[in-house]
Design an enzyme around this catalytic site. Sequence first.
Site, PDB file in Angstrom:
ATOM      1  N   LYS A 175      -6.594  -8.712  11.090  1.00  0.00           N
ATOM      2  CA  LYS A 175      -6.347  -7.428  11.072  1.00  0.00           C
ATOM      3  C   LYS A 175      -7.835  -6.672  10.634  1.00  0.00           C
ATOM      4  O   LYS A 175      -8.430  -7.140   9.541  1.00  0.00           O
ATOM      5  CB  LYS A 175      -5.433  -7.211   9.754  1.00  0.00           C
ATOM      6  CG  LYS A 175      -5.284  -5.575   9.390  1.00  0.00           C
ATOM      7  CD  LYS A 175      -3.973  -5.421   8.699  1.00  0.00           C
ATOM      8  CE  LYS A 175      -3.688  -4.045   8.305  1.00  0.00           C
ATOM      9  NZ  LYS A 175      -2.798  -4.070   7.275  1.00  0.00           N
TER      10      LYS A 175
ATOM     11  N   CYS B 230       0.798  -1.038   0.071  1.00  0.00           N
ATOM     12  CA  CYS B 230      -0.088   0.014   0.041  1.00  0.00           C
ATOM     13  C   CYS B 230       0.769   1.192  -0.111  1.00  0.00           C
ATOM     14  O   CYS B 230       0.411   2.376  -0.518  1.00  0.00           O
ATOM     15  CB  CYS B 230      -1.104  -0.168   1.149  1.00  0.00           C
ATOM     16  SG  CYS B 230      -0.400  -0.109   2.703  1.00  0.00           S
TER      17      CYS B 230
ATOM     18  N   LYS C  84      -4.828  -6.961  15.163  1.00  0.00           N
ATOM     19  CA  LYS C  84      -4.551  -5.437  15.012  1.00  0.00           C
ATOM     20  C   LYS C  84      -5.666  -4.762  14.585  1.00  0.00           C
ATOM     21  O   LYS C  84      -6.498  -5.264  13.990  1.00  0.00           O
ATOM     22  CB  LYS C  84      -3.484  -5.304  13.796  1.00  0.00           C
ATOM     23  CG  LYS C  84      -3.123  -3.906  13.463  1.00  0.00           C
ATOM     24  CD  LYS C  84      -2.234  -4.075  12.412  1.00  0.00           C
ATOM     25  CE  LYS C  84      -1.969  -2.656  11.634  1.00  0.00           C
ATOM     26  NZ  LYS C  84      -1.616  -2.592  10.461  1.00  0.00           N
TER      27      LYS C  84
HETATM   28  C1  PBG Z   1      -0.524  -1.922   5.774  1.00  0.00           C
HETATM   29  C2  PBG Z   1      -0.407  -1.619   7.119  1.00  0.00           C
HETATM   30  C3  PBG Z   1      -1.199  -0.721   8.105  1.00  0.00           C
HETATM   31  C4  PBG Z   1      -0.627  -0.417   9.334  1.00  0.00           C
HETATM   32  C5  PBG Z   1       0.410  -1.370   9.467  1.00  0.00           C
HETATM   33  N1  PBG Z   1       0.564  -1.924   7.923  1.00  0.00           N
HETATM   34  C6  PBG Z   1      -2.529   0.231   7.682  1.00  0.00           C
HETATM   35  C7  PBG Z   1      -3.472  -0.311   6.917  1.00  0.00           C
HETATM   36  O1  PBG Z   1      -3.848  -1.390   6.792  1.00  0.00           O
HETATM   37  O2  PBG Z   1      -3.977   0.884   6.395  1.00  0.00           O
HETATM   38  C8  PBG Z   1      -1.420   0.370  10.148  1.00  0.00           C
HETATM   39  C9  PBG Z   1      -0.412   0.525  11.564  1.00  0.00           C
HETATM   40  C10 PBG Z   1      -0.872   1.774  12.486  1.00  0.00           C
HETATM   41  O3  PBG Z   1      -2.099   2.242  12.261  1.00  0.00           O
HETATM   42  O4  PBG Z   1      -0.133   1.944  13.259  1.00  0.00           O
HETATM   43  N2  PBG Z   1       0.814  -2.122   5.170  1.00  0.00           N
END
Ligand code: PBG
Length: 324
Positions: free
Chosen positions: A192, A118, A245
């Site tokens: 996630k 991303c 997460k």
């Molecule tokens: C995606 C990723 C995200 C986070 C870590 N790896 C964000 C998402 O899914 O938008 C979020 C971490 C955070 O909010 O501290 N590579």
Amino acid sequence: MSKLPTRLRRNPILRRLVQETELSINDLVQPIFVTYSNEKTEILSMPGQYHIPLDIIEKEIKRLVNVGINAIILFGIPEKKDEKGLDAIDDNGIVQQAVRKIKQHFPELLIITDVCFCQYTTHGHCGILDKKGLINRRKSLEYLQKQVISHVNAGSDVVAPSCMIDEMIKYIRDVLDNNQHEDIGILSYAVKYASSFYGPFRDAAHSTPKYGDRQSYQIYPGNIKEALKEAKIDEDEGADIIMVKPATPYLDVIHQVKNLVQCPVAAYQVSGEYAMIKSASEKGWIDEDTCILESLIGIKRAGANFIVTYFATSAAQLIKKNMK
Ligand code: PBG
């Protein structure tokens, strides 16, 4: 017989003897954002966190190693983005260069690398898209494998895929095993949620999707069975550690995942959780230091073996101070 629970709370030594959960510096992983730009800039929505230029990365790492941090997770901010996120799979990409540099100066430090697309793609989604703008799973898995091998060749100790693409763990384990990397571990962001608490991170990593959102691959906040299913599948596919997460709004999920899987469980206290504690304490509404420690001990109590948190370095300092 008088049942007086406060008997055990009257004396500090006795209190510590019966303390059920302990937070240690060994439980903490500090996220690091590394950039090609030559200016160290504070992330607006994450006071105290920075985009760190590659040039001075060792100086920054020294600061956290000095307070006892043993593990970091690296995120790269590429110079330019494209449809396929090519910097992510380039042996001279931002993360690969940073890993080599850090390893050279701190061979003992555990480096986890976040594996996703991303930050690297113009569209801001976590994989490679098909013509309709949806994640092309096969293509994404192929690119994930490239990214993983490139990270590991640079010196990454543990890879952490965060893109929620089905069978990502199976494909990553395969490619590692087939390239003599049986000893490299996988920390899976298995559970996630499609969370709004990632907001500040997306500012930090410039990874907000240009259109749509991530609900077609991340889990709806009200679901837990689905979370358990994800955790089990990833463990069966060969994940060495399962991560949940965000952390605080999902303590029940951490607890249940812990009971379900055999492998260790990690939790990610995300950017929005960090920003809330930071902003409320800046206003003087809560006490920053004690709230940091309380939030982390709560996540451990729920069942996390360790925590990825932007507070890692401050918490390490606080833990050290409290031990004196
Ligand atoms: C995606 C990723 C995200 C986070 C870590 N790896 C964000 C998402 O899914 O938008 C979020 C971490 C955070 O909010 O501290 N590579």
